[in-house]
Design a protein around this motif. Structure first.
Motif, PDB file in Angstrom:
ATOM      1  N   GLU A   5      53.057  82.559  51.495  1.00 37.47           N
ATOM      2  CA  GLU A   5      53.219  81.492  50.511  1.00 37.47           C
ATOM      3  C   GLU A   5      51.986  80.610  50.446  1.00 37.47           C
ATOM      4  O   GLU A   5      51.509  80.268  49.377  1.00 37.47           O
ATOM      5  CB  GLU A   5      54.432  80.621  50.850  1.00 37.47           C
ATOM      6  N   HIS A   6      51.479  80.180  51.621  1.00 41.26           N
ATOM      7  CA  HIS A   6      50.306  79.311  51.599  1.00 41.26           C
ATOM      8  C   HIS A   6      49.523  79.411  52.897  1.00 41.26           C
ATOM      9  O   HIS A   6      50.015  79.915  53.899  1.00 41.26           O
ATOM     10  CB  HIS A   6      50.701  77.857  51.331  1.00 41.26           C
ATOM     11  N   VAL A   7      48.296  78.928  52.830  1.00 40.97           N
ATOM     12  CA  VAL A   7      47.422  78.763  53.982  1.00 40.97           C
ATOM     13  C   VAL A   7      46.967  77.312  53.953  1.00 40.97           C
ATOM     14  O   VAL A   7      46.633  76.784  52.889  1.00 40.97           O
ATOM     15  CB  VAL A   7      46.201  79.715  53.900  1.00 40.97           C
ATOM     16  N   ASN A   8      46.971  76.649  55.094  1.00 42.56           N
ATOM     17  CA  ASN A   8      46.580  75.245  55.189  1.00 42.56           C
ATOM     18  C   ASN A   8      45.226  75.168  55.888  1.00 42.56           C
ATOM     19  O   ASN A   8      45.093  75.634  57.025  1.00 42.56           O
ATOM     20  CB  ASN A   8      47.650  74.476  55.974  1.00 42.56           C
ATOM     21  N   ILE A   9      44.228  74.584  55.220  1.00 43.26           N
ATOM     22  CA  ILE A   9      42.901  74.458  55.826  1.00 43.26           C
ATOM     23  C   ILE A   9      42.443  72.999  55.766  1.00 43.26           C
ATOM     24  O   ILE A   9      42.835  72.247  54.872  1.00 43.26           O
ATOM     25  CB  ILE A   9      41.855  75.373  55.155  1.00 43.26           C
ATOM     26  N   THR A  10      41.634  72.612  56.734  1.00 44.58           N
ATOM     27  CA  THR A  10      41.080  71.271  56.777  1.00 44.58           C
ATOM     28  C   THR A  10      39.748  71.257  56.043  1.00 44.58           C
ATOM     29  O   THR A  10      38.880  72.097  56.293  1.00 44.58           O
ATOM     30  CB  THR A  10      40.879  70.816  58.237  1.00 44.58           C
ATOM     31  N   VAL A  11      39.605  70.310  55.127  1.00 37.13           N
ATOM     32  CA  VAL A  11      38.382  70.145  54.345  1.00 37.13           C
ATOM     33  C   VAL A  11      37.983  68.674  54.363  1.00 37.13           C
ATOM     34  O   VAL A  11      38.775  67.812  54.737  1.00 37.13           O
ATOM     35  CB  VAL A  11      38.584  70.638  52.889  1.00 37.13           C
ATOM     36  N   ALA A  12      36.764  68.392  53.966  1.00 35.53           N
ATOM     37  CA  ALA A  12      36.291  67.005  53.960  1.00 35.53           C
ATOM     38  C   ALA A  12      36.964  66.181  52.866  1.00 35.53           C
ATOM     39  O   ALA A  12      37.332  65.032  53.085  1.00 35.53           O
ATOM     40  CB  ALA A  12      34.772  66.972  53.779  1.00 35.53           C
ATOM     41  N   ASP A  13      37.130  66.752  51.676  1.00 32.79           N
ATOM     42  CA  ASP A  13      37.677  66.029  50.528  1.00 32.79           C
ATOM     43  C   ASP A  13      38.630  66.953  49.774  1.00 32.79           C
ATOM     44  O   ASP A  13      38.189  67.762  48.952  1.00 32.79           O
ATOM     45  CB  ASP A  13      36.528  65.566  49.627  1.00 32.79           C
ATOM     46  N   PRO A  14      39.936  66.859  50.039  1.00 33.41           N
ATOM     47  CA  PRO A  14      40.882  67.766  49.397  1.00 33.41           C
ATOM     48  C   PRO A  14      40.821  67.739  47.869  1.00 33.41           C
ATOM     49  O   PRO A  14      40.915  68.781  47.228  1.00 33.41           O
ATOM     50  CB  PRO A  14      42.241  67.284  49.897  1.00 33.41           C
ATOM     51  N   ALA A  15      40.653  66.564  47.275  1.00 37.32           N
ATOM     52  CA  ALA A  15      40.622  66.463  45.811  1.00 37.32           C
ATOM     53  C   ALA A  15      39.412  67.192  45.238  1.00 37.32           C
ATOM     54  O   ALA A  15      39.523  67.916  44.243  1.00 37.32           O
ATOM     55  CB  ALA A  15      40.634  65.001  45.376  1.00 37.32           C
ATOM     56  N   GLU A  34      50.447  62.085  50.816  1.00 35.24           N
ATOM     57  CA  GLU A  34      50.220  61.786  52.226  1.00 35.24           C
ATOM     58  C   GLU A  34      50.652  62.968  53.075  1.00 35.24           C
ATOM     59  O   GLU A  34      51.571  63.703  52.711  1.00 35.24           O
ATOM     60  CB  GLU A  34      50.985  60.536  52.630  1.00 35.24           C
ATOM     61  N   ALA A  35      49.973  63.129  54.221  1.00 37.47           N
ATOM     62  CA  ALA A  35      50.249  64.267  55.098  1.00 37.47           C
ATOM     63  C   ALA A  35      50.281  63.816  56.549  1.00 37.47           C
ATOM     64  O   ALA A  35      50.051  62.649  56.868  1.00 37.47           O
ATOM     65  CB  ALA A  35      49.195  65.351  54.886  1.00 37.47           C
ATOM     66  N   ILE A  36      50.516  64.755  57.419  1.00 40.41           N
ATOM     67  CA  ILE A  36      50.638  64.521  58.851  1.00 40.41           C
ATOM     68  C   ILE A  36      49.432  63.756  59.418  1.00 40.41           C
ATOM     69  O   ILE A  36      48.316  63.901  58.934  1.00 40.41           O
ATOM     70  CB  ILE A  36      50.844  65.871  59.578  1.00 40.41           C
ATOM     71  N   HIS A  37      49.673  62.946  60.405  1.00 50.16           N
ATOM     72  CA  HIS A  37      48.646  62.184  61.128  1.00 50.16           C
ATOM     73  C   HIS A  37      47.874  61.222  60.227  1.00 50.16           C
ATOM     74  O   HIS A  37      46.717  60.931  60.485  1.00 50.16           O
ATOM     75  CB  HIS A  37      47.668  63.111  61.849  1.00 50.16           C
ATOM     76  N   GLY A  38      48.502  60.745  59.170  1.00 49.83           N
ATOM     77  CA  GLY A  38      47.837  59.791  58.280  1.00 49.83           C
ATOM     78  C   GLY A  38      46.819  60.432  57.354  1.00 49.83           C
ATOM     79  O   GLY A  38      45.993  59.738  56.773  1.00 49.83           O
ATOM     80  N   GLY A  48      53.402  81.270  42.825  1.00 55.84           N
ATOM     81  CA  GLY A  48      54.012  81.813  44.027  1.00 55.84           C
ATOM     82  C   GLY A  48      53.236  81.609  45.309  1.00 55.84           C
ATOM     83  O   GLY A  48      53.744  81.902  46.392  1.00 55.84           O
ATOM     84  N   ASP A  49      52.004  81.102  45.225  1.00 50.70           N
ATOM     85  CA  ASP A  49      51.194  80.935  46.435  1.00 50.70           C
ATOM     86  C   ASP A  49      50.131  79.868  46.194  1.00 50.70           C
ATOM     87  O   ASP A  49      49.812  79.548  45.056  1.00 50.70           O
ATOM     88  CB  ASP A  49      50.548  82.266  46.842  1.00 50.70           C
ATOM     89  N   TYR A  50      49.630  79.315  47.296  1.00 54.07           N
ATOM     90  CA  TYR A  50      48.672  78.218  47.157  1.00 54.07           C
ATOM     91  C   TYR A  50      47.902  78.001  48.445  1.00 54.07           C
ATOM     92  O   TYR A  50      48.255  78.522  49.499  1.00 54.07           O
ATOM     93  CB  TYR A  50      49.382  76.929  46.743  1.00 54.07           C
ATOM     94  N   LEU A  51      46.851  77.200  48.336  1.00 59.89           N
ATOM     95  CA  LEU A  51      46.134  76.686  49.499  1.00 59.89           C
ATOM     96  C   LEU A  51      46.530  75.231  49.673  1.00 59.89           C
ATOM     97  O   LEU A  51      46.566  74.473  48.698  1.00 59.89           O
ATOM     98  CB  LEU A  51      44.621  76.759  49.303  1.00 59.89           C
ATOM     99  N   ALA A  52      46.830  74.840  50.895  1.00 60.43           N
ATOM    100  CA  ALA A  52      47.062  73.445  51.230  1.00 60.43           C
ATOM    101  C   ALA A  52      45.740  72.924  51.786  1.00 60.43           C
ATOM    102  O   ALA A  52      45.266  73.401  52.818  1.00 60.43           O
ATOM    103  CB  ALA A  52      48.180  73.311  52.252  1.00 60.43           C
ATOM    104  N   LEU A  53      45.136  71.998  51.095  1.00 60.58           N
ATOM    105  CA  LEU A  53      43.838  71.443  51.481  1.00 60.58           C
ATOM    106  C   LEU A  53      44.086  70.105  52.157  1.00 60.58           C
ATOM    107  O   LEU A  53      44.530  69.153  51.521  1.00 60.58           O
ATOM    108  CB  LEU A  53      42.954  71.280  50.241  1.00 60.58           C
ATOM    109  N   TYR A  54      43.800  70.026  53.442  1.00 58.13           N
ATOM    110  CA  TYR A  54      44.154  68.870  54.267  1.00 58.13           C
ATOM    111  C   TYR A  54      42.905  68.146  54.742  1.00 58.13           C
ATOM    112  O   TYR A  54      41.895  68.775  55.077  1.00 58.13           O
ATOM    113  CB  TYR A  54      44.956  69.328  55.487  1.00 58.13           C
ATOM    114  N   SER A  55      42.985  66.832  54.786  1.00 64.46           N
ATOM    115  CA  SER A  55      41.959  66.011  55.424  1.00 64.46           C
ATOM    116  C   SER A  55      42.674  64.961  56.251  1.00 64.46           C
ATOM    117  O   SER A  55      43.660  64.370  55.801  1.00 64.46           O
ATOM    118  CB  SER A  55      41.075  65.329  54.373  1.00 64.46           C
ATOM    119  N   GLY A  56      42.179  64.735  57.460  1.00 60.52           N
ATOM    120  CA  GLY A  56      42.783  63.745  58.345  1.00 60.52           C
ATOM    121  C   GLY A  56      42.553  62.331  57.845  1.00 60.52           C
ATOM    122  O   GLY A  56      41.977  62.118  56.780  1.00 60.52           O
ATOM    123  N   PRO A  57      42.989  61.339  58.620  1.00 53.30           N
ATOM    124  CA  PRO A  57      42.841  59.946  58.204  1.00 53.30           C
ATOM    125  C   PRO A  57      41.371  59.556  58.101  1.00 53.30           C
ATOM    126  O   PRO A  57      40.495  60.239  58.660  1.00 53.30           O
ATOM    127  CB  PRO A  57      43.549  59.177  59.318  1.00 53.30           C
TER     128      PRO A  57
END
Length: 127
Positions: A5-15, A34-38, A48-57
């Motif tokens: 369904e998806h893959v979650n990756i950490t990036v500098a700027d999700p937008a 908003e996402a985990i850990h602020g 049916g599928d996507y990338l979750a683009l995450y950046s920490g606080p």
């Protein structure tokens, strides 16, 4: 049978990363907030599928992997299937990325490029 369904990756700027992927591949933003850990996440892809683009606080600086292919749990690349490989490569090049490692193989054709976060993307066509 299960499906990815998806893959979650950490990036500098999700937008910014989501905007780039939407421009290159015709994807859309499915959700953002908003996402985990602020942190903040943008989900980008299709129905049916996507990338979750995450950046920490703010102020969070994730470690940078030097070689994902030799580091356990490293992300080697993301594969994107397109109908027209030449048109996709033209968009990638116009956006300032350098396509590399072109290959014709059974059953398709492909090239790769690396984006601002260091993530390598494989673009492949099976037609």
């Amino acid at each position: 049978m299960g499906r990815l369904e998806h893959v979650n990756i950490t990036v500098a700027d999700p937008a910014a990363t989501a905007e780039m992927l939407c421009t290159l591949f015709g994807w859309r933003i499915r959700w953002q907030g908003e996402a985990i850990h602020g942190g903040r996440t943008v989900h980008v892809g299709g129905e049916g599928d996507y990338l979750a683009l995450y950046s920490g606080p703010p102020g969070h600086a994730p470690e940078e992997a030097t070689d994902s292919y030799t580091r356990r749990a490293g992300l080697n690349h993301i594969g994107v299937v397109v109908d027209d490989l030449s048109a996709a490569e033209a968009r990638v090049t116009a956006a300032g990325y350098a396509p590399h490692s072109h290959a014709d193989y059974e059953p398709g054709r492909r090239f790769y490029f690396r984006e601002e976060n260091g993530v390598e993307i494989e673009v492949v066509s099976y037609g």
